[in-house]
Write a protein that holds these residues in place. Structure first.
Motif: not given
Length: 342
Positions: A191-203
């Motif tokens: 599924r295509w999603q516009w994600v919030k940057g803070d929610d999708a940050k990763r190490a």
């Protein structure tokens, strides 16, 4: 085949760091191909043209439909290294039936370019090459993906050293794409999603084993890879800070990590990681991929000149050829394959 009588390839923004590098690579690949260095500052453009050789300087006005060119001026292709908010450069290419290549648009802002291309489908070949470094992540990912029967996840993490921004146009692009853009576009479980940057940050663990933070980013790689691989999830992440090489006290580098999880054609479930490093930073790889795009559009390699239409880089060029060229021009590849977890 002599190209000396060919009309010049016009490079808008050709006096900038990456544009000038692209002109130099084109000259290395095709010594007799005429080139026009276009810009607002004629003296700066002339300086680059003199250095490149067999090139001319052209003053460009993007506010005009004719780009400030006389009626008897002819070009063989238009390459755009600046963000042309007017799209006059693309309209000029369509009016004159010229191949057109652009590199400065994010996923969220390609609508006007696509609409203009679709409205005149037979006018000109339009290559939208606003991938990371114009394709430096896409093509190695596509080459690696061929080993897989099914792909669960493609994760691309790119490292941009803060000392490797380039010129004012590159800085403006970076600020627009990271600060003014809406939420990044990712493919998550189909599924295509516009994600919030803070929610999708990763190490992210870089090539030297240092853990840093990766912020989601949306170049056109996510679009091309989704159609070419049928991966269930695709993410591009950006690390802006210190590259591993500069942390060691060397010159800044550009780094790309491609991680693919899935089932190989042999039936094994594996996690593959490919690390790509260019010790001179992002400019050489960006310039190379643009030059190879021009090469393909003009039919100088890989087939006949490209017909009118709307294209992404992976729809025109062969991944094996591009990867070989990347290595030839200084990119270093390192691959690690291990059994998938879970």
């Amino acid at each position: 085949m002599s190209l000396s009588n060919t009309d010049p390839v016009l490079i808008l923004g050709g006096s900038g760091i990456v544009g000038a590098k692209a002109a130099q690579i084109l000259r290395r690949l095709y010594p007799d191909l005429p080139i026009a260095i276009g810009g607002r500052d004629f003296a700066k453009a002339q300086s680059v043209a003199d250095e490149v050789g067999h090139a001319q300087a052209v003053k460009i006005d993007l506010e005009r439909d004719d780009l400030g060119q006389s009626a008897n001026t002819n070009y063989s292709a238009i390459v755009v290294f600046v963000k042309d908010a007017t799209l006059n450069s693309m309209k000029y290419a369509q009016t004159h039936g010229l191949p057109y290549l652009s590199v400065s648009s994010g996923v969220f802002e390609v609508g006007p370019e696509m609409a203009l291309a679709i409205s005149k489908p037979n006018a000109a070949p339009i290559l939208m090459a606003s991938n990371w470094l114009a394709g430096a992540a896409t093509f190695p990912a596509l080459q690696a993906a061929r080993k897989f029967k099914t792909i669960d996840d493609i994760s691309i993490t790119v490292v941009l050293d803060e000392e490797d921004m380039g010129g004012p146009a590159a800085l403006a692009d970076y600020e627009r794409l990271t600060e003014s853009a809406p939420n990044p576009l990712l493919l998550v479980d189909g599924r295509w999603q516009w994600v919030k940057g803070d929610d999708a940050k990763r190490a992210f663990v870089d090539i030297d084993g240092t853990t840093v933070e990766s912020t989601p980013y949306s170049p056109l790689d996510v679009l091309g890879l989704s159609t070419a691989t049928n991966a269930k999830s695709i993410r591009v992440g950006l690390v802006y800070g210190t590259s591993a090489s500069r942390r060691r006290g060397d010159h800044f580098s550009t780094e790309i990590a491609i991680e693919i999880n899935g089932e190989l054609t042999t039936g094994e479930h594996v996690a593959t990681r490919i690390d790509i490093v260019h010790p001179k930073g992002q400019a050489p790889l960006t310039a190379l991929h643009v030059a190879l795009g021009v090469e393909r559009l003009l039919g100088l390699h890989g087939g006949e000149p490209v017909k009118a239409g709307l294209y992404l880089p992976d729809s025109l060029m062969n991944a094996d050829y591009i990867v070989d060229r990347m290595k030839e021009f200084g990119a270093v590849f390192q691959e690690n394959v291990k059994p998938a977890v879970g």
